[in-house]
Design an enzyme around this catalytic site. Sequence first.
Site, short mmCIF file in Angstrom:
data_model
loop_
_atom_site.label_atom_id
_atom_site.label_comp_id
_atom_site.label_asym_id
_atom_site.label_seq_id
_atom_site.Cartn_x
_atom_site.Cartn_y
_atom_site.Cartn_z
N VAL A 1 0.89 -1.22 -0.06
CA VAL A 1 -0.24 0.15 -0.07
C VAL A 1 0.38 1.43 0.41
O VAL A 1 0.51 2.22 -0.79
CB VAL A 1 -0.62 -0.33 0.77
CG1 VAL A 1 -1.98 0.94 1.27
CG2 VAL A 1 -2.11 -1.38 1.54
N CYS A 2 2.07 1.04 0.53
CA CYS A 2 2.72 2.76 0.84
C CYS A 2 3.50 3.12 -0.79
O CYS A 2 3.07 4.46 -0.25
CB CYS A 2 4.57 2.41 1.76
SG CYS A 2 3.61 1.44 3.47
N PRO A 3 3.94 2.28 -1.21
CA PRO A 3 4.45 2.93 -2.62
C PRO A 3 3.31 3.72 -3.52
O PRO A 3 3.31 4.98 -4.30
CB PRO A 3 4.89 1.68 -3.08
CG PRO A 3 4.56 0.90 -3.08
CD PRO A 3 4.16 0.72 -1.24
N ILE B 1 3.04 6.72 -1.52
CA ILE B 1 4.04 7.63 -2.05
C ILE B 1 3.68 8.34 -3.06
O ILE B 1 4.10 9.10 -3.71
CB ILE B 1 5.56 6.64 -0.90
CG1 ILE B 1 5.36 6.41 0.57
CG2 ILE B 1 6.95 7.70 -2.21
CD1 ILE B 1 6.05 5.34 0.65
#
Length: 184
Positions: free
Chosen positions: A56-58, A61
């Site tokens: 999920v993080c990328p 970002i």
Amino acid sequence: MKNVILSVGSKFPEFKKTAVVSLEKGKEFYDISSEEIRNSGKWMVMFWWPKDFTFVCPTEIAEFNKHYQDFADRDAVLIGASTDSEFVHAAWRRDHDDLRGLQFPMLADTSKSLAEELGILEANEKVAYRATFIVDQEGIVRWVSLYDLNVGRNVKEVLRVLDALQTDELCPCNWQKGEATLTA
């Protein structure tokens, strides 16, 4: 012991942390401080993610990066952060297509001290929750959002709230930049 999340009206903690700012050899790292940001006279938007090299993080970002200029146009310094080291951040940037061209720093809170002061450290894994802080030019927290580890946030909502805060006026529900504000 439960976390006490730093809330609206609180002074954002003082910090000096290493961040990844480039992939160019010898220019990868830079120490960022709260003092430097405050002295710039700009707002700060700091968003946190749990772990590098995850799923999920990328997406978040990359979405913040797509809107980097929108934050810059609003005199806001955009900073991404996690409890991973600057070396892990650099490796992830080199490894992930969507992260190579980041225009904002990836702050490394390896001591977890800033995440702890903000009250966003998850109890079991000791990683940061998906938190976003909008901080004004005086270093005062004006907005906080906190998401579960599995749910990505909405970058356009962060921009909408920043716009509303910067009007210094009453903004109704679903207000968008350019719309009328309210009169008391």
